[in-house]
Design an enzyme around this catalytic site. Structure first.
Site, PDB file in Angstrom:
ATOM      1  N   LYS A 172      44.398  36.154  41.402  1.00  0.00           N
ATOM      2  CA  LYS A 172      43.677  34.866  41.375  1.00  0.00           C
ATOM      3  C   LYS A 172      44.076  34.097  40.123  1.00  0.00           C
ATOM      4  O   LYS A 172      44.169  34.685  39.032  1.00  0.00           O
ATOM      5  CB  LYS A 172      42.173  35.144  41.378  1.00  0.00           C
ATOM      6  CG  LYS A 172      41.306  33.891  41.483  1.00  0.00           C
ATOM      7  CD  LYS A 172      39.827  34.262  41.527  1.00  0.00           C
ATOM      8  CE  LYS A 172      38.936  33.050  41.702  1.00  0.00           C
ATOM      9  NZ  LYS A 172      37.490  33.395  41.704  1.00  0.00           N
ATOM     10  N   SER A 211      35.063  31.611  45.807  1.00  0.00           N
ATOM     11  CA  SER A 211      36.146  30.814  45.273  1.00  0.00           C
ATOM     12  C   SER A 211      37.500  31.529  45.275  1.00  0.00           C
ATOM     13  O   SER A 211      38.530  30.896  45.138  1.00  0.00           O
ATOM     14  CB  SER A 211      35.822  30.410  43.825  1.00  0.00           C
ATOM     15  OG  SER A 211      35.756  31.575  43.001  1.00  0.00           O
ATOM     16  N   SER A 231      32.097  35.293  44.923  1.00  0.00           N
ATOM     17  CA  SER A 231      33.468  34.824  45.167  1.00  0.00           C
ATOM     18  C   SER A 231      34.492  35.882  45.542  1.00  0.00           C
ATOM     19  O   SER A 231      35.630  35.542  45.860  1.00  0.00           O
ATOM     20  CB  SER A 231      33.977  34.057  43.958  1.00  0.00           C
ATOM     21  OG  SER A 231      33.398  32.786  43.950  1.00  0.00           O
TER      22      SER A 231
END
Ligand code: GLN
Length: 487
Positions: free
Chosen positions: A79, A154, A178
């Protein structure tokens, strides 16, 4: 099964038996990214030459008889909120568009030491604020099971990357769901470890008292493997806890007996989609077949979790994001401006709408005259939410329920209604507020073929038990073997 559909555990075996090289593995995943990622858009940054170089180095180590790490030759997607030395790290924000960190996050150091192959940086909601990846300043990632739908957020890029077979495993971060929510929506496994279990050093902060790094995988063995690598004490994060890391892979197949499963009655109220509810109830029956006792527990303050979270998280975000002032690094507004205009122009240009909304909400909640009424009150209710979990865990081993109230929604469906978007976190945020461990595992599909996730929550530092409980379900079902066919 082609190489790209395999788990990390299988890819490690293929290399030790001499049936695949790290380079061949890296090439297969890179080819898959090249062909399919234009449709999915999971990645912000992939450097093919650098990926091959890392893979070749693993092959050389193997050929020359050097000791190999636990993730040798396994591609891992990262990420874009985790700092990677010499590799752009943008948080999917215009603010950090040109930021290249001079150091690695703790978890990245750990992956490198384990001989993993870092395959690329994945898209996310800007600064990890969102539940759909639509808040990325660059593009929206699509759900590999249905390209018209969001992958969750997210950490949507990291979840989509594993679901689309661009990498067998990836890292995400979870502040309010997330990791677990996108794992649920993408039909894979995603864990938020206990607060303090994994170092946050080099994780670009959103809400420091809630943020945790965790893995996305296809199955439980890979979760255990990834956790053995990334968990553990780090003096550079003052909230990292000095506790030994269990050998998660070793105990994984030992079922928990007797097992008492708590089901929070508050989780089955309005707003829960009927197909999701049916899948969760079927999963509970499966556990009963495996010998578990299912017991109703209560989390009475969970109804305040969203309100508390959106005060605590925004307050911390307003403070953490104050550093983006155009001076030290990141975006700076052009032109001859006085200091205050430069700050405000920089922040207006660099931050997207949702990030600006959160900064304003958080600044308001912390402002003099309102701090006691909002922020301090929220902290008190946060403690009550934690007390509810302590009480519930005195009656059961783990708490089971849905990860998300619905399966993946359509792109654009909720993006103009922040409150509707915030509600998609209803089942995941209390875990962060209480600092406990949680995992989402695949447990079924809707009639239209969208994945559904089962959430298992465990007391602090009981990841080992949580993984074993999850593995019991995995052994009895085949949801974890399904792979998305990117349309
Ligand atoms: N969806 C939640 C939010 O928007 C959680 C985000 C996260 O866990 N990073 O804040």
């Amino acid at each position: 099964m082609s190489l790209i559909e395999k788990t990390a555990g299988e890819l490690i075996e293929l290399q030790s038996s001499g049936d695949a090289t790290a380079e061949a593995i890296a090439d297969s995943f890179l080819a898959s990214i090249r062909v399919q990622d234009p449709k999915v858009q999971a990645f912000l940054h992939v450097d093919e030459a650098a990926v091959r170089e890392q893979a070749r180095a693993v092959d050389v180590k193997r050929k020359t008889g050097q000791k190999l790490g636990a993730l040798a030759g396994v591609p891992v997607a990262i990420k874009d909120v985790l700092c990677t030395k010499g590799v752009p790290t943008t948080c999917s924000s215009k603010m950090l568009q040109n930021f290249v960190p001079p150091y690695d996050a703790h978890v990245i150091e750990k992956l490198k030491a384990a001989d993993a192959v870092l395959i690329g940086k994945t898209n996310m909601d800007e600064f990890a604020m969102g539940s759909s990846t639509e808040n990325s300043a660059y593009f929206t990632t699509r759900n590999p099971w249905d390209l018209e739908r969001i992958p969750g957020g997210s950490s949507g890029g990291s979840a989509a990357a594993v679901a689309a077979c661009f990498a067998p495993v990836s890292l995400g971060t979870d502040t309010g769901g997330s990791i677990r929510q996108p794992a649920s929506l993408c039909g894979i496994v995603g864990m938020k470890p206990t607060y303090g279990r994994v170092s946050r050093y080099g994780l670009i902060a959103f809400a420091s008292s809630l943020d945790q790094v965790g893995p996305f995988t296809h199955d439980m063995y890979d979760q255990a493997l990834m956790m053995e690598v990334i968990a553990g004490h780090d003096g550079r994060d003052s909230t990292s806890v000095d506790r030994s890391v269990p050998a998660y892979t070793k105990s994984l197949d030992i079922p928990i007996k007797p097992l008492t499963i708590g089901v929070a009655k508050e989780y089955f109220g309005g707003g829960l989609d009927s197909e999701v509810e049916a899948s969760i109830r079927t999963a509970l029956k499966e556990y009963e077949k495996l010998g578990a006792t299912v017991k109703e527990v209560s989390l009475p303050h969970s109804k305040y979790a969203i309100a508390v979270y959106y005060l605590v998280a925004t307050a911390e975000a307003s403070s953490n994001l104050a550093r983006y002032d155009g001076m030290h690094y990141g975006h700076r507004a052009k032109g001859k401006l006085d200091l205050i205009s430069m700050y405000s122009r920089t922040r207006a240009e660099g931050f997207g709408q949702e990030v600006q909304r959160r900064i304003m909400l958080g600044t308001y909640a912390l402002s003099s005259g309102y701090k006691d009424a909002y922020y301090l009150k929220a902290l008190k209710v946060r403690r009550l939410i934690k007390n509810d979990f302590d009480q519930a865990f005195s009656e059961c081993d783990v708490i089971l329920g849905p990860t998300a109230p619905t399966a993946a929604f359509k792109i654009g469906e909720k993006s103009s209604d922040p409150l509707a978007m915030y509600l998609s976190d209803i089942f995941t945020i209390s875990c962060n507020l209480a600092g406990i461990a949680g995992i989402s595992i695949p447990c079924g599909f809707t009639k239209t073929g969208l994945p559904i996730g089962l959430q298992i929550q465990a007391p602090p530092f009981e990841e080992e038990k949580m993984l074993r409980v999850a593995k019991m379900f995995e052994n009895a079902t085949d949801w974890h073997t399904k792979r998305a066919k990117v349309g």
